[in-house]
Design a protein around this motif. Structure first.
Motif, short mmCIF file in Angstrom:
data_model
loop_
_atom_site.label_atom_id
_atom_site.label_comp_id
_atom_site.label_asym_id
_atom_site.label_seq_id
_atom_site.Cartn_x
_atom_site.Cartn_y
_atom_site.Cartn_z
N THR A 474 0.83 -1.20 0.00
CA THR A 474 0.00 0.00 0.00
C THR A 474 0.87 1.26 0.00
O THR A 474 0.44 2.30 -0.53
CB THR A 474 -0.95 0.02 1.20
OG1 THR A 474 -0.23 -0.24 2.40
CG2 THR A 474 -2.04 -1.03 1.05
N GLU A 477 1.29 1.84 -3.62
CA GLU A 477 0.09 2.42 -4.22
C GLU A 477 0.04 3.93 -3.98
O GLU A 477 -0.28 4.73 -4.87
CB GLU A 477 -1.15 1.75 -3.62
CG GLU A 477 -1.23 0.25 -3.80
CD GLU A 477 -2.12 -0.16 -4.96
OE1 GLU A 477 -2.67 0.73 -5.63
OE2 GLU A 477 -2.25 -1.37 -5.20
N ILE A 478 0.36 4.33 -2.77
CA ILE A 478 0.36 5.75 -2.41
C ILE A 478 1.43 6.49 -3.20
O ILE A 478 1.19 7.59 -3.72
CB ILE A 478 0.59 5.90 -0.90
CG1 ILE A 478 -0.61 5.33 -0.13
CG2 ILE A 478 0.85 7.36 -0.52
CD1 ILE A 478 -0.31 5.00 1.31
N LYS A 481 0.28 7.17 -6.73
CA LYS A 481 -0.65 8.29 -6.77
C LYS A 481 0.09 9.62 -6.68
O LYS A 481 -0.22 10.58 -7.40
CB LYS A 481 -1.66 8.18 -5.63
CG LYS A 481 -2.73 7.11 -5.82
CD LYS A 481 -3.77 7.20 -4.69
CE LYS A 481 -4.91 6.22 -4.92
NZ LYS A 481 -5.95 6.32 -3.87
N MET A 482 1.04 9.67 -5.76
CA MET A 482 1.83 10.90 -5.60
C MET A 482 2.58 11.24 -6.88
O MET A 482 2.59 12.39 -7.34
CB MET A 482 2.82 10.74 -4.45
CG MET A 482 2.22 10.67 -3.06
SD MET A 482 3.54 10.38 -1.84
CE MET A 482 2.60 10.47 -0.31
N PHE A 484 2.10 10.26 -10.07
CA PHE A 484 1.29 10.62 -11.22
C PHE A 484 0.74 12.04 -11.08
O PHE A 484 0.67 12.79 -12.07
CB PHE A 484 0.14 9.63 -11.41
CG PHE A 484 0.59 8.27 -11.87
CD1 PHE A 484 1.61 8.14 -12.82
CD2 PHE A 484 0.01 7.12 -11.38
CE1 PHE A 484 2.02 6.89 -13.26
CE2 PHE A 484 0.42 5.87 -11.81
CZ PHE A 484 1.44 5.76 -12.75
N ARG A 485 0.35 12.43 -9.86
CA ARG A 485 -0.12 13.80 -9.66
C ARG A 485 1.02 14.80 -9.93
O ARG A 485 0.82 15.82 -10.59
CB ARG A 485 -0.65 13.98 -8.24
CG ARG A 485 -0.98 15.43 -7.87
CD ARG A 485 -2.17 15.99 -8.65
NE ARG A 485 -3.36 15.27 -8.27
CZ ARG A 485 -4.10 15.58 -7.19
NH1 ARG A 485 -3.77 16.60 -6.41
NH2 ARG A 485 -5.17 14.88 -6.90
N GLY A 524 -2.88 -2.49 -7.83
CA GLY A 524 -2.15 -1.37 -8.42
C GLY A 524 -0.66 -1.59 -8.41
O GLY A 524 0.03 -1.28 -9.39
N PHE A 712 -0.48 18.56 -4.34
CA PHE A 712 -1.80 18.21 -3.81
C PHE A 712 -2.45 19.36 -3.04
O PHE A 712 -3.58 19.23 -2.58
CB PHE A 712 -1.69 17.00 -2.89
CG PHE A 712 -1.37 15.72 -3.61
CD1 PHE A 712 -2.38 14.85 -4.00
CD2 PHE A 712 -0.06 15.38 -3.92
CE1 PHE A 712 -2.10 13.67 -4.66
CE2 PHE A 712 0.24 14.21 -4.57
CZ PHE A 712 -0.78 13.35 -4.95
N LEU A 721 -4.87 14.19 -1.39
CA LEU A 721 -4.56 12.76 -1.58
C LEU A 721 -5.64 11.96 -0.85
O LEU A 721 -5.60 11.78 0.36
CB LEU A 721 -3.18 12.44 -1.03
CG LEU A 721 -2.72 10.98 -1.14
CD1 LEU A 721 -2.87 10.43 -2.55
CD2 LEU A 721 -1.28 10.83 -0.66
N HIS A 723 -6.63 9.03 0.08
CA HIS A 723 -6.16 7.67 0.34
C HIS A 723 -5.95 7.56 1.85
O HIS A 723 -5.51 8.51 2.49
CB HIS A 723 -4.84 7.40 -0.39
CG HIS A 723 -4.46 5.95 -0.44
ND1 HIS A 723 -4.47 5.23 -1.60
CD2 HIS A 723 -4.07 5.09 0.52
CE1 HIS A 723 -4.10 3.98 -1.35
NE2 HIS A 723 -3.84 3.89 -0.06
#
Length: 858
Positions: A474, A477-478, A481-482, A484-485, A524, A712, A721, A723
């Motif tokens: 996980t 996964e985080i 996300k970070m 891609f942003r 993911g 973010f 974020l 999540h």
């Protein structure tokens, strides 16, 4: 020992302990770490042919020896054809005070008084004593000598109740004795005779063997009993200075706790109970003397019937009383105590025998083909002490033996026995203080301290934020996300333009990663890793592999030389062979490699791959994710750090966020706190777990730069974020991480740190490593920091994850006390950051010996 004499001894001990200096305490603390580490060299074996218990005291002078004596009498005086072994590992005040002699004489006295229809063979043996003690026992003068000597003091007698009756045995032993009636570690200072914890455990194991039933012995389990009696209270120091509750922990024998019936005894008894439970001991019963204060009622209420509380009648204070009437009056209590011990033992044996079959019937193990695991191959782990499993085995007799956890329990473990107790204590405190509290918009001390330690440690020089989650997958996964942003914010105008040109079609974001990578089991994370056994259709039919996966150059030790193996796509041009081999691992990480012909070859390869992958404008590489230096689940492959450094720099030049997956490699696993030190380049985001908490509880952290965090920040919550986990920043996990991070970085607790504190000393013997790398059964070796791995040579194509080639070797090594689990035909040894190099070399020696045998069989 009478209650009065015990009280005087306790008072004297407390007075003398007040004079122990702070320097002396630190001296004993450091020696305790060394001795407990040494104890792991050859952990003791516990025989389970009959019950064995340890008698502990909630304080000094509470009647431990009286309880031991009463247990002995309930067996050898009341039951014929029985055997009782009593061991006093540490005795001070000798010879005027000798608990083994007291028990030997009192039981003999009770036997002669009751005249049972049996014969009793009784003996008392003092094995080693200080020279000061010897002066009072032997005629020989020892005025000028210090330290321990083999005393050989032995006495025995044959007591006849009925000449032709069944024979019973009473064996009493004192292992180490000192003259002055003080704490054992002070006695060592004053009278000499250093005794390590491992020496105590080794001799104790030998003494307990005398309590074993021989094959010709027809006595049942209820007629054989061994008792080990400690000195002082639960946390009283042993000879090395380590607490006795820690000293005897590798044995984890069931406990009988002698409570305190005096004023204040409730508190002392509960504290002793909690100290034992904190270290994983099972407590068969608490025995307390009736002093008229009804302490037992409070104890029963607190324990809620979890542990039986037995009450003894008041002990006479008259020094002339021979205690015979008291023992008569207490007989039913001691008989009940013995029955509880025997039943607890019998229930434990039954549970242990039933566990493999029950587990195979109802448990679904991870990464396991159940059809390949017969019941006899199921490892029954009774407990863990430091780096060792205590494993139940059925051989000629039932035993608890120890196996070194060479898998580091899926790469999480780092604690020795001392740190394990420290972690348990800190987690217990934190659980009692916080339980669990939700985290968004809140803060608590463990989370804040943990975040500070992370940013000052593995994130030093680049990270500004710590995001907590529950496990490594996980955390990945985080991180995605970070990343891609961050990529979107940096390339927003370009992305918006491309989407406009394509009539609103969405951009397809992919990661750049390496073949052989593994980033976790969540969907993911699996999408961000290359096709493998873990991502096949039978495992994840949704898998599409949303990435561009490069073939990396790898490094391994072959025939004593480190060699680079290039993927076929890099072999199209000539490469200077002088850059392809190294005599030492240090040369691999040297920055002078940046100016070699191989650097240019890597740059060309990476540029071409990036160019090819972005031919479609609707496909954008939004992140680079790598396991720095070593791909663990991919077969312990060591990636050329020069290649990874160039890859990072190429991505940074294109504003592609860089993620380091340090779930495996972080926190000293590869000999440094963070692989940033080895790669000499920085990530934008990095993920940590496993060793971060010492492996005692799950916790993960994703660290990020200020620029990533700022991507973010907005007036809208929808840009946050979104999540989180129910147990984000779990207080117990954060507390464990704080303890582990500081422990591994402190030279007083981690003796493997080199002088600058930036790396670990070499843990694996270089000569033996070279020998193994040259072995004909070995294809390659990788060794770095706490990791030693080898790939077995195999003819044929079945050399991947599904290979069973190593199975027979693995089972032999488990017999040798090494718990290992293969990755196909790759096997590995993994220690902790604090593991002694001596232990590492013992592991290597066992492996090398089995390789010789394995090669001959194959």
């Amino acid at each position: 020992m009478t209650a009065s004499s015990a009280y005087l001894l306790a008072t004297s001990l407390r007075r003398r302990l007040l004079h122990l200096s702070k320097t002396s305490l630190l001296h004993h603390r450091r020696h305790s770490l060394q001795f407990l580490s040494a104890a792991a060299d050859a952990p003791p074996t516990v025989n389970l042919s009959h019950p064995t218990v340890v008698v502990w005291g909630s304080n000094t002078g509470v009647g431990k020896t009286l309880v031991s004596t009463g247990l002995a009498a309930s067996l050898v005086v009341c039951d014929s054809a029985s055997k009782f072994t009593y061991v006093k590992p540490v005795q001070t005040g000798f010879p005027s005070d000798s608990d083994s002699r007291f028990l030997y004489r009192k039981v003999s006295q009770m036997f002669l008084r009751r005249r049972p229809p049996s014969v009793l063979l009784a003996s008392n043996h003092v094995m080693k004593a200080s020279c000061a003690s010897c002066r009072e026992v032997l005629v020989e003068e020892c005025e000028s000598r210090r330290g321990l000597r083999d005393l050989g003091f032995y006495e025995e007698r044959k007591l006849v109740g009925e000449e032709n009756g069944a024979k019973s045995e009473l064996v009493c032993k004192t292992m180490f004795a000192w003259n002055e009636a003080i704490s054992p570690h002070l006695a060592v200072e004053r009278e000499g005779g250093d005794v390590s914890d491992s020496a105590v455990l080794d001799m104790l194991e030998k003494c307990l063997r005398h309590g074993l039933r021989g094959k010709e012995d027809e006595r049942g389990q209820d007629r054989v009993l061994s008792v080990v009696e400690t000195a002082g209270g639960v946390a009283s120091p042993g000879p090395s200075g380590s607490f006795q509750c820690d000293l005897y922990r590798p044995l984890r024998l069931p406990a009988v706790l002698v409570g305190d019936g005096r004023l204040g005894g409730i508190s002392g008894t509960i504290s002793a109970y909690e100290s034992l439970r904190l270290r994983g001991y099972d407590i068969a019963a608490i025995v307390v003397e009736d002093r008229g204060l009804a302490n037992e009622l409070s104890l029963k209420s607190y324990l809620r019937n979890r542990v039986p509380v037995l009450v003894l009648p008041p002990i006479p204070l008259d020094l002339s009383d021979d205690l015979m009437e008291w023992f008569d009056e207490s007989q039913d209590v001691f008989t009940l105590l013995r029955e509880l011990i025997v039943k607890g033992f019998s229930d434990r044996i039954q549970r242990l025998h039933e566990m493999p079959k029950k587990a195979g019937d109802i448990i679904w193990w991870p990464f396991t083909q159940h059809k390949l695991v017969p019941d006899e191959n199921v490892t029954i782990i009774d407990s863990r002490c430091g780096e060792n499993f205590a494993v139940f085995k059925v051989q000629n007799e039932d035993i608890i033996t120890h196996q070194f956890d060479a898998c580091a329990s899926w790469w999480t473990q780092g604690p020795d026995a001392v740190l394990q107790t420290e972690l348990a204590r800190d987690m217990g405190y934190t659980a009692a203080r916080y339980g669990h509290v939700m985290f968004p918009e809140n803060v608590h001390e463990p989370a804040l301290e943990c975040a500070e330690l992370l940013l000052q440690g593995v994130g030093k020089g680049w990270a500004s934020r710590a995001y907590f989650s529950d496990n490594g997958s996980t955390a990945i996964e985080i991180a995605l996300k970070m990343a891609f942003r961050k990529f979107y914010v940096d390339h927003k105008s370009v992305i918006d333009g491309l989407e406009h040109q394509s009539s609103g079609k969405s951009i397809n974001f992919k990661v750049l990663a390496l073949n052989g990578s593994y980033h976790g089991d969540t969907l993911g994370a699996m999408e961000a890793q290359a096709p493998s056994s873990y991502t096949g259709f039978l495992q994840q039919p949704w898998y599409s592999g949303r990435g561009i996966f490069l073939d990396p150059p790898t490094l391994s030790l072959c025939d004593g030389v480190w060699k680079i193996s290039l993927p076929k796509d890099m072999l199209t041009e000539n490469v200077d062979l002088e850059n392809m081999s190294f005599s030492s691992c240090d040369q691999i990480f040297h920055l002078n490699r940046d100016c070699t012909a191989l650097t240019a070859r890597y740059e060309t390869y990476i540029s071409n791959e990036l160019q090819t992958s972005q031919n479609s404008q609707l496909t954008q590489i939004g992140a680079l994710i790598i396991e720095p230096i070593v791909q663990a689940a991919g077969g312990m492959q060591m990636i050329d750090p020069l290649f990874q450094r160039i890859l990072v720099n190429e991505c940074r030049a294109r504003k592609i966020p860089v993620i380091f997956d340090e779930v495996f490699t972080g926190f000293w696993r590869l000999g440094v706190e963070s692989t940033v030190q080895l790669l000499n380049c920085l990530p934008d985001i990095a993920c940590y777990a496993k060793l971060m908490t010492g492996g005692i509880i799950p916790l993960a952290a994703t660290l990020a730069t200020s620029a990533v965090f700022d991507a973010f920040v907005s007036d809208s919550k929808l840009n946050a974020l979104l999540h989180g986990h129910s147990y984000s920043a779990h207080a117990m996990g954060c507390a464990a991480a704080c303890k582990a991070i500081k422990w591994f970085k402190d030279p007083s607790t981690n003796l493997n740190l080199v002088s600058d504190g930036r790396s670990l000393t070499e843990l694996w013997d270089a000569q033996l490593v070279s020998q193994i790398s040259s072995h004909r059964a070995v294809e390659r070796v990788v060794t770095l920091g706490t990791l030693f791995a080898l790939e077995l040579h195999i003819d044929g194509v079945n050399s991947g994850y599904a290979s069973q080639h190593a199975s027979s070797l693995i089972m032999k090594l488990r017999e040798d006390g090494l718990y290992m689990r293969p990755l196909g035909n790759v096997i590995y040894l993994m220690c902790g950051p604090c593991t002694s190099p001596t232990i590492c070399n013992q592991l290597l020696s066992k492996l090398y010996a089995r390789l010789e045998e394995f090669n001959q069989i194959k």
